[in-house]
Design a protein around this motif. Sequence first.
Motif, PDB file in Angstrom:
ATOM      1  N   GLN A 291       0.865  -1.186   0.000  1.00  0.00           N
ATOM      2  CA  GLN A 291       0.000   0.000   0.000  1.00  0.00           C
ATOM      3  C   GLN A 291       0.897   1.230   0.000  1.00  0.00           C
ATOM      4  OE1 GLN A 291      -3.438   0.203   2.702  1.00  0.00           O
ATOM      5  NE2 GLN A 291      -2.610   2.160   3.346  1.00  0.00           N
ATOM      6  N   SER A 292       0.819   2.005  -1.052  1.00  0.00           N
ATOM      7  CA  SER A 292       1.657   3.201  -1.149  1.00  0.00           C
ATOM      8  C   SER A 292       1.206   4.244  -0.132  1.00  0.00           C
ATOM      9  CB  SER A 292       1.591   3.786  -2.561  1.00  0.00           C
ATOM     10  OG  SER A 292       0.333   4.340  -2.816  1.00  0.00           O
ATOM     11  N   ALA A 293       2.132   5.072   0.266  1.00  0.00           N
ATOM     12  CA  ALA A 293       1.803   6.140   1.221  1.00  0.00           C
ATOM     13  C   ALA A 293       0.754   7.076   0.625  1.00  0.00           C
ATOM     14  CB  ALA A 293       3.061   6.915   1.600  1.00  0.00           C
ATOM     15  N   GLY A 294       0.837   7.295  -0.673  1.00  0.00           N
ATOM     16  CA  GLY A 294      -0.099   8.191  -1.340  1.00  0.00           C
ATOM     17  C   GLY A 294      -1.513   7.651  -1.433  1.00  0.00           C
ATOM     18  N   LYS A 295      -1.691   6.344  -1.264  1.00  0.00           N
ATOM     19  CA  LYS A 295      -3.009   5.728  -1.422  1.00  0.00           C
ATOM     20  C   LYS A 295      -4.046   6.344  -0.481  1.00  0.00           C
ATOM     21  CE  LYS A 295      -5.710   2.342  -2.923  1.00  0.00           C
ATOM     22  NZ  LYS A 295      -6.146   2.244  -4.281  1.00  0.00           N
ATOM     23  N   PHE A 296      -3.681   6.493   0.787  1.00  0.00           N
ATOM     24  CA  PHE A 296      -4.597   7.074   1.767  1.00  0.00           C
ATOM     25  C   PHE A 296      -3.957   8.270   2.473  1.00  0.00           C
ATOM     26  CE2 PHE A 296      -6.043   2.627   1.404  1.00  0.00           C
ATOM     27  CZ  PHE A 296      -7.323   2.869   0.954  1.00  0.00           C
ATOM     28  N   LYS A 297      -3.024   8.918   1.773  1.00  0.00           N
ATOM     29  CA  LYS A 297      -2.331  10.100   2.296  1.00  0.00           C
ATOM     30  C   LYS A 297      -1.676   9.799   3.650  1.00  0.00           C
ATOM     31  CE  LYS A 297      -5.486  13.049  -0.188  1.00  0.00           C
ATOM     32  NZ  LYS A 297      -6.669  13.866  -0.111  1.00  0.00           N
ATOM     33  N   ALA A 298      -0.999   8.668   3.705  1.00  0.00           N
ATOM     34  CA  ALA A 298      -0.343   8.231   4.934  1.00  0.00           C
ATOM     35  C   ALA A 298       1.094   8.741   4.997  1.00  0.00           C
ATOM     36  CB  ALA A 298      -0.349   6.704   5.008  1.00  0.00           C
ATOM     37  N   ARG A 299       1.672   8.618   6.148  1.00  0.00           N
ATOM     38  CA  ARG A 299       3.040   9.077   6.376  1.00  0.00           C
ATOM     39  C   ARG A 299       4.057   8.117   5.779  1.00  0.00           C
ATOM     40  NH1 ARG A 299       6.325   8.895  11.415  1.00  0.00           N
ATOM     41  NH2 ARG A 299       4.683   7.577  12.235  1.00  0.00           N
ATOM     42  N   TYR A 300       3.688   6.852   5.624  1.00  0.00           N
ATOM     43  CA  TYR A 300       4.611   5.848   5.115  1.00  0.00           C
ATOM     44  C   TYR A 300       3.855   4.793   4.321  1.00  0.00           C
ATOM     45  CZ  TYR A 300       2.789   3.997   9.485  1.00  0.00           C
ATOM     46  OH  TYR A 300       1.959   3.630  10.505  1.00  0.00           O
ATOM     47  N   ALA A 301       4.582   4.082   3.467  1.00  0.00           N
ATOM     48  CA  ALA A 301       4.021   2.964   2.717  1.00  0.00           C
ATOM     49  C   ALA A 301       3.944   1.756   3.646  1.00  0.00           C
ATOM     50  CB  ALA A 301       4.910   2.662   1.515  1.00  0.00           C
ATOM     51  N   THR A 302       3.178   0.747   3.225  1.00  0.00           N
ATOM     52  CA  THR A 302       2.964  -0.419   4.064  1.00  0.00           C
ATOM     53  C   THR A 302       3.096  -1.712   3.265  1.00  0.00           C
ATOM     54  OG1 THR A 302       1.357   0.853   5.331  1.00  0.00           O
ATOM     55  CG2 THR A 302       1.337  -1.501   5.668  1.00  0.00           C
ATOM     56  N   LEU A 303       3.778  -2.684   3.854  1.00  0.00           N
ATOM     57  CA  LEU A 303       3.756  -4.054   3.362  1.00  0.00           C
ATOM     58  C   LEU A 303       2.839  -4.801   4.309  1.00  0.00           C
ATOM     59  CD1 LEU A 303       4.699  -6.506   1.697  1.00  0.00           C
ATOM     60  CD2 LEU A 303       6.619  -6.712   3.302  1.00  0.00           C
ATOM     61  N   GLY A 304       1.743  -5.320   3.780  1.00  0.00           N
ATOM     62  CA  GLY A 304       0.765  -5.996   4.628  1.00  0.00           C
ATOM     63  C   GLY A 304       0.615  -7.458   4.278  1.00  0.00           C
ATOM     64  N   PHE A 305       0.199  -8.230   5.274  1.00  0.00           N
ATOM     65  CA  PHE A 305      -0.054  -9.655   5.105  1.00  0.00           C
ATOM     66  C   PHE A 305      -1.479  -9.950   5.562  1.00  0.00           C
ATOM     67  CE2 PHE A 305       4.491  -9.331   5.401  1.00  0.00           C
ATOM     68  CZ  PHE A 305       4.960 -10.251   4.479  1.00  0.00           C
ATOM     69  N   ASN A 306      -2.192 -10.753   4.785  1.00  0.00           N
ATOM     70  CA  ASN A 306      -3.552 -11.154   5.150  1.00  0.00           C
ATOM     71  C   ASN A 306      -3.513 -12.409   6.007  1.00  0.00           C
ATOM     72  OD1 ASN A 306      -4.844  -9.045   3.949  1.00  0.00           O
ATOM     73  ND2 ASN A 306      -5.364 -10.139   2.087  1.00  0.00           N
ATOM     74  N   ASP A 307      -4.663 -12.828   6.475  1.00  0.00           N
ATOM     75  CA  ASP A 307      -4.735 -13.990   7.353  1.00  0.00           C
ATOM     76  C   ASP A 307      -4.373 -15.300   6.655  1.00  0.00           C
ATOM     77  OD1 ASP A 307      -7.026 -13.987   5.822  1.00  0.00           O
ATOM     78  OD2 ASP A 307      -8.343 -14.597   7.442  1.00  0.00           O
ATOM     79  N   THR A 308      -4.258 -15.297   5.349  1.00  0.00           N
ATOM     80  CA  THR A 308      -3.823 -16.496   4.625  1.00  0.00           C
ATOM     81  C   THR A 308      -2.315 -16.704   4.743  1.00  0.00           C
ATOM     82  OG1 THR A 308      -3.702 -15.194   2.598  1.00  0.00           O
ATOM     83  CG2 THR A 308      -5.717 -16.459   2.959  1.00  0.00           C
TER      84      THR A 308
END
Length: 159
Positions: free
Chosen positions: A107-124
């Motif tokens: 998730q890029s920082a620009g996606k939701f005007k966040a301070r930083y980008a995110t690497l996320g993992f789902n429950d799978t």
Amino acid sequence: MAERKPAKKATQKSGKRTTATEKASKGWTAEERAAAKAYAQERKSEARGENDERAALAAIAAMPKPDRTLAERLHAIIKASAPDLSAKTWYGMPAYAKEGKVVCFFQSAGKFKARYATLGFNDTANLDQGAMWPTAYALKELTAGEETKIAALVKRAVS
């Protein structure tokens, strides 16, 4: 004898009519609405067999420079660490799926005007560790150390 109720006053209705699409949602931000629309489009694309690595790379290419650089490097790390994951888009973000289920995403920082980008993992993702473990990681830059950690996380997530 029954009491009479006073007659209701005739009220004037506004000449302007609004539709549901003209009203702004009070619950979701514009970015959240855009992500939901992207998800609907992705589902249609998947039905046509079009939500694939090309779509993920196009989403990455559309990002502003700092996020694009992170996403390009993450894409390479994830594909090298878990070649059996399929790249696609998920809510407009590059994501990596196993058997159709998203395991991880960027998730890029620009996606939701966040301070930083995110690497996320789902429950799978197979990251379970005790009663509590992280499922998202903030990214400001990628050094060799972070790249090694990410590669290990991705390998564990698909194990």
